[in-house]
Design a protein around this motif. Sequence first.
Motif, PDB file in Angstrom:
ATOM      1  N   UNK A   1       0.804  -1.223   0.000  1.00 59.32           N
ATOM      2  CA  UNK A   1       0.000   0.000   0.000  1.00 59.32           C
ATOM      3  C   UNK A   1       0.835   1.270   0.000  1.00 59.32           C
ATOM      4  N   UNK A   2       2.155   1.139   0.059  1.00 64.89           N
ATOM      5  CA  UNK A   2       3.009   2.326   0.072  1.00 64.89           C
ATOM      6  C   UNK A   2       4.006   2.251  -1.067  1.00 64.89           C
ATOM      7  N   UNK A   3       4.564   3.383  -1.416  1.00 62.51           N
ATOM      8  CA  UNK A   3       5.546   3.433  -2.487  1.00 62.51           C
ATOM      9  C   UNK A   3       6.947   3.112  -2.001  1.00 62.51           C
ATOM     10  N   UNK A   4       7.891   3.141  -2.947  1.00 59.44           N
ATOM     11  CA  UNK A   4       9.271   2.787  -2.617  1.00 59.44           C
ATOM     12  C   UNK A   4       9.876   3.770  -1.625  1.00 59.44           C
ATOM     13  N   UNK A   5       9.530   5.044  -1.730  1.00 62.84           N
ATOM     14  CA  UNK A   5      10.075   6.037  -0.800  1.00 62.84           C
ATOM     15  C   UNK A   5       9.634   5.757   0.625  1.00 62.84           C
ATOM     16  N   UNK A   6       8.384   5.316   0.785  1.00 65.32           N
ATOM     17  CA  UNK A   6       7.896   4.987   2.124  1.00 65.32           C
ATOM     18  C   UNK A   6       8.614   3.767   2.684  1.00 65.32           C
ATOM     19  N   UNK A   7       8.888   2.786   1.816  1.00 65.47           N
ATOM     20  CA  UNK A   7       9.617   1.599   2.253  1.00 65.47           C
ATOM     21  C   UNK A   7      11.031   1.971   2.691  1.00 65.47           C
ATOM     22  N   UNK A   8      11.655   2.868   1.938  1.00 67.29           N
ATOM     23  CA  UNK A   8      12.995   3.341   2.306  1.00 67.29           C
ATOM     24  C   UNK A   8      12.958   4.030   3.663  1.00 67.29           C
ATOM     25  N   UNK A   9      11.930   4.846   3.871  1.00 63.48           N
ATOM     26  CA  UNK A   9      11.784   5.538   5.153  1.00 63.48           C
ATOM     27  C   UNK A   9      11.581   4.543   6.292  1.00 63.48           C
ATOM     28  N   UNK A  10      10.830   3.457   6.032  1.00 59.52           N
ATOM     29  CA  UNK A  10      10.575   2.445   7.064  1.00 59.52           C
ATOM     30  C   UNK A  10      11.870   1.765   7.502  1.00 59.52           C
ATOM     31  N   UNK A  11      12.661   1.296   6.527  1.00 58.77           N
ATOM     32  CA  UNK A  11      13.882   0.577   6.881  1.00 58.77           C
ATOM     33  C   UNK A  11      14.888   1.520   7.535  1.00 58.77           C
ATOM     34  N   UNK A  12      14.919   2.769   7.092  1.00 60.89           N
ATOM     35  CA  UNK A  12      15.832   3.742   7.689  1.00 60.89           C
ATOM     36  C   UNK A  12      15.441   4.023   9.139  1.00 60.89           C
ATOM     37  N   UNK A  13      14.123   4.144   9.380  1.00 59.56           N
ATOM     38  CA  UNK A  13      13.673   4.409  10.745  1.00 59.56           C
ATOM     39  C   UNK A  13      13.944   3.216  11.663  1.00 59.56           C
ATOM     40  N   UNK A  14      13.754   2.002  11.122  1.00 61.87           N
ATOM     41  CA  UNK A  14      14.036   0.824  11.949  1.00 61.87           C
ATOM     42  C   UNK A  14      15.516   0.753  12.310  1.00 61.87           C
ATOM     43  N   UNK A  15      16.384   1.067  11.354  1.00 58.41           N
ATOM     44  CA  UNK A  15      17.822   1.033  11.626  1.00 58.41           C
ATOM     45  C   UNK A  15      18.183   2.027  12.735  1.00 58.41           C
ATOM     46  N   UNK A  16      17.654   3.235  12.639  1.00 61.84           N
ATOM     47  CA  UNK A  16      17.924   4.247  13.660  1.00 61.84           C
ATOM     48  C   UNK A  16      17.325   3.844  15.002  1.00 61.84           C
ATOM     49  N   UNK A  17      16.140   3.249  14.966  1.00 60.88           N
ATOM     50  CA  UNK A  17      15.472   2.835  16.204  1.00 60.88           C
ATOM     51  C   UNK A  17      16.254   1.743  16.917  1.00 60.88           C
ATOM     52  N   UNK A  18      16.821   0.817  16.144  1.00 59.54           N
ATOM     53  CA  UNK A  18      17.605  -0.253  16.755  1.00 59.54           C
ATOM     54  C   UNK A  18      18.812   0.296  17.496  1.00 59.54           C
ATOM     55  N   UNK A  19      19.448   1.294  16.920  1.00 55.19           N
ATOM     56  CA  UNK A  19      20.614   1.902  17.574  1.00 55.19           C
ATOM     57  C   UNK A  19      20.204   2.517  18.912  1.00 55.19           C
ATOM     58  N   UNK A  20      19.077   3.219  18.919  1.00 56.66           N
ATOM     59  CA  UNK A  20      18.583   3.817  20.163  1.00 56.66           C
ATOM     60  C   UNK A  20      18.147   2.730  21.136  1.00 56.66           C
ATOM     61  N   UNK A  21      17.425   1.712  20.628  1.00 54.57           N
ATOM     62  CA  UNK A  21      16.920   0.647  21.492  1.00 54.57           C
ATOM     63  C   UNK A  21      18.040  -0.073  22.219  1.00 54.57           C
ATOM     64  N   UNK A  22      19.204  -0.181  21.577  1.00 53.62           N
ATOM     65  CA  UNK A  22      20.339  -0.844  22.228  1.00 53.62           C
ATOM     66  C   UNK A  22      20.851  -0.097  23.441  1.00 53.62           C
ATOM     67  N   UNK A  23      20.425   1.165  23.625  1.00 52.41           N
ATOM     68  CA  UNK A  23      20.835   1.936  24.796  1.00 52.41           C
ATOM     69  C   UNK A  23      19.818   1.839  25.930  1.00 52.41           C
ATOM     70  N   UNK A  24      18.713   1.145  25.703  1.00 51.04           N
ATOM     71  CA  UNK A  24      17.656   1.047  26.705  1.00 51.04           C
ATOM     72  C   UNK A  24      17.913  -0.111  27.664  1.00 51.04           C
ATOM     73  N   UNK A  25      17.004  -0.283  28.619  1.00 53.50           N
ATOM     74  CA  UNK A  25      17.172  -1.286  29.668  1.00 53.50           C
ATOM     75  C   UNK A  25      16.593  -2.648  29.286  1.00 53.50           C
ATOM     76  N   UNK A  26      16.255  -2.850  28.022  1.00 52.20           N
ATOM     77  CA  UNK A  26      15.772  -4.140  27.536  1.00 52.20           C
ATOM     78  C   UNK A  26      16.679  -4.616  26.417  1.00 52.20           C
ATOM     79  N   UNK A  27      16.671  -5.927  26.187  1.00 51.89           N
ATOM     80  CA  UNK A  27      17.464  -6.478  25.086  1.00 51.89           C
ATOM     81  C   UNK A  27      16.720  -6.259  23.775  1.00 51.89           C
TER      82      UNK A  27
END
Length: 308
Positions: free
Chosen positions: A61-87
């Motif tokens: 339901x989304x275009x290629x730009x939205x997919x790019x934004x999704x994977x980019x946001x997940x990558x950034x989120x993982x970096x932040x999540x690794x600094x939290x108190x959960x695995x």
Amino acid sequence: MSDLTESMKAWVLDHFPEDSFITTINCLKGSTTATLFELTIGHPDKMENQVVLRQYNKLDTVGKNEAIACVENEAKSLVVANSLRVSSPKLIGIDKYGEVSGYSLLLMSKLPGKVELNPYSMSAWLEKLAITLVKIHKNDINNFSSKHYRYQQSDDLNIPVWSQNPEIWKALFEIAKQPEPMYDPIFIHRDFHPVNVLWQDGEVTGVVDWANGCIGHAGIDLGHCRWNLAMIYGVYEADLFLEYYLNHAGSRFRYDMYWDNVSLMDIFMDRPSVYPGWAEFGRKEITKEVLIERMDQYALSLFNRIKQ
């Protein structure tokens, strides 16, 4: 082995020492936006790595730009999540533009454990689930590229024809139209629910699927998980989860039904459909009819909190 193109295999191995090789490939279930592959990577020293490859090939339901934004946001989120108190999984690599397979790719470490939707002790399971969310929210991160936004605007919602309590929904829609309360934003998961939490021997081993990580109100995570619990089990379990969360969050968090309601509006459906992940992980009894009944029950439970 499950299907994986030679170019995808080569791309994965490029992230590991020379002469590493793939020993097993399995498809993982549960994702509605991507195909998930579990891979075991062997090395010349006989050590092994288990990784997960996420191919964003279900975003019809989304275009290629939205997919790019999704994977980019997940990558950034993982970096932040690794600094939290959960695995959480560790980012290994991304093919943001889909140069390898035609779809965006994200490679990350695999956490131990599995999804558990039929716990031996519901009370203990709910409390540990709540403690996990409290740990995520014990952060002071307020600078992140993605900010919370509503998936559905309240003005676009229609009173559900399937509901036995249309007046309740009308009242909740009116609350959703009110301005957001003031709050101190933090980093949130944005899609926290039982299918995104892994367990082993009765303990939480980690939280996955950080694709929607953003800055927002903790109540968004709380409300989204409460809705899922109400649909999988019932209102009682959703309320017990809230009680445990409040007990462990302390004075830092102040409950406001507004955020539960906003979370409900985010997943409101004119034509209710059952999330396939529930059945895939053992809750096959949740039919469309059960979902509609529980949607009404949960809406009524939120309405009753207006007077509290």
